[in-house]
Design a protein around this motif. Structure first.
Motif, PDB file in Angstrom:
ATOM      1  N   ALA A  15     -37.305 -21.679 -54.152  1.00  0.00           N
ATOM      2  CA  ALA A  15     -36.942 -22.849 -53.187  1.00  0.00           C
ATOM      3  C   ALA A  15     -37.756 -24.140 -53.856  1.00  0.00           C
ATOM      4  N   ALA A  16     -38.959 -23.821 -54.264  1.00  0.00           N
ATOM      5  CA  ALA A  16     -39.658 -24.984 -54.670  1.00  0.00           C
ATOM      6  C   ALA A  16     -38.932 -25.238 -56.132  1.00  0.00           C
ATOM      7  N   THR A  20     -35.553 -25.278 -56.649  1.00  0.00           N
ATOM      8  CA  THR A  20     -34.566 -25.900 -56.121  1.00  0.00           C
ATOM      9  C   THR A  20     -34.851 -27.247 -55.765  1.00  0.00           C
ATOM     10  N   HIS A  21     -35.723 -27.325 -54.781  1.00  0.00           N
ATOM     11  CA  HIS A  21     -36.365 -28.519 -54.580  1.00  0.00           C
ATOM     12  C   HIS A  21     -36.723 -29.679 -55.724  1.00  0.00           C
ATOM     13  N   GLU A  22     -37.373 -29.190 -56.706  1.00  0.00           N
ATOM     14  CA  GLU A  22     -38.046 -29.865 -57.849  1.00  0.00           C
ATOM     15  C   GLU A  22     -36.575 -30.380 -58.714  1.00  0.00           C
ATOM     16  N   GLY A  48     -33.815 -30.827 -57.374  1.00  0.00           N
ATOM     17  CA  GLY A  48     -33.040 -31.819 -56.449  1.00  0.00           C
ATOM     18  C   GLY A  48     -33.814 -33.212 -56.855  1.00  0.00           C
ATOM     19  N   THR A  77     -30.154 -27.172 -48.270  1.00  0.00           N
ATOM     20  CA  THR A  77     -30.821 -27.965 -47.742  1.00  0.00           C
ATOM     21  C   THR A  77     -32.132 -28.104 -48.410  1.00  0.00           C
ATOM     22  N   ALA A  78     -32.598 -27.199 -49.035  1.00  0.00           N
ATOM     23  CA  ALA A  78     -33.722 -27.321 -50.051  1.00  0.00           C
ATOM     24  C   ALA A  78     -33.165 -28.429 -51.270  1.00  0.00           C
ATOM     25  N   LEU A  79     -32.181 -28.241 -51.620  1.00  0.00           N
ATOM     26  CA  LEU A  79     -31.825 -28.898 -52.712  1.00  0.00           C
ATOM     27  C   LEU A  79     -31.661 -30.550 -52.268  1.00  0.00           C
ATOM     28  N   THR A  80     -31.160 -30.723 -50.956  1.00  0.00           N
ATOM     29  CA  THR A  80     -31.163 -31.923 -50.477  1.00  0.00           C
ATOM     30  C   THR A  80     -32.534 -32.502 -50.042  1.00  0.00           C
ATOM     31  N   GLN A  81     -33.342 -31.886 -49.808  1.00  0.00           N
ATOM     32  CA  GLN A  81     -34.850 -32.115 -49.373  1.00  0.00           C
ATOM     33  C   GLN A  81     -35.350 -32.959 -50.960  1.00  0.00           C
ATOM     34  N   GLY A  82     -35.167 -32.078 -51.852  1.00  0.00           N
ATOM     35  CA  GLY A  82     -35.520 -32.656 -53.366  1.00  0.00           C
ATOM     36  C   GLY A  82     -34.944 -33.853 -53.647  1.00  0.00           C
TER      37      GLY A  82
END
Length: 161
Positions: free
Chosen positions: A6-7, A9-11, A13, A37-42
């Protein structure tokens, strides 16, 4: 592209946000828990938006104000929407020109919000031995200059490895 956590994916983003500009529409597809949502948070972190980004499943849409040097982010969830009229009732088109708009579950509905859009399909993949799960992302630009921006993003991705 495969992302192990997930990290990651966030990165991704965060990096993707560097290629985005006002008026961009991103449509995210994938099963529950895929990492939309993890992607969107990034993306929000990369854009420098204010506040915490959470799934808009229950409120359907949230607008996150721009920080001091960023762009606003409209984050919507079309999972419970069935018609174009319901999407129109959200009045998202009033924010699209000045914001980056991310619509989860928006395929088949949200494309009409802008002349061009980026579709990001996210799939979960389980390891061969049944352990570990990765995310596989497929980016597809529709119209505009997405092909050039995705090529530049890919070049930066390779340079970052």
């Amino acid at each position: 592209m495969n992302l192990a956590t997930a990290a990651d994916t966030h990165e991704f983003g965060v990096r993707l946000a560097g290629a985005l500009r006002a008026g961009d529409l991103l449509i995210l597809t994938g099963p529950l828990g895929a990492g939309k949502t993890a992607l969107t948070q990034g993306i929000g972190a990369g854009l420098g938006v204010d506040g915490r980004i959470t799934s808009p499943t229950f409120v359907i849409a949230r607008t996150h104000r721009a920080g001091t040097a960023g762009l606003p982010l409209v984050h919507a969830d079309a999972y419970r929407l069935e018609t174009l009229d319901e999407l129109d009732d959200l009045d998202l088109d009033t924010d699209v020109a000045a914001s980056v708009t991310v619509v989860e579950w928006g395929a088949g509905l949200a494309e009409r919000l802008a002349e061009s859009h980026l579709e990001i399909a996210i799939e979960r993949r389980t390891g061969v031995d049944g352990a570990g799960e990765t995310r596989e992302l497929a980016l597809s630009g529709h119209g505009g200059d997405w092909a050039e921006r995705l090529a530049a993003l890919d070049a930066r991705q390779v340079a970052a490895v």
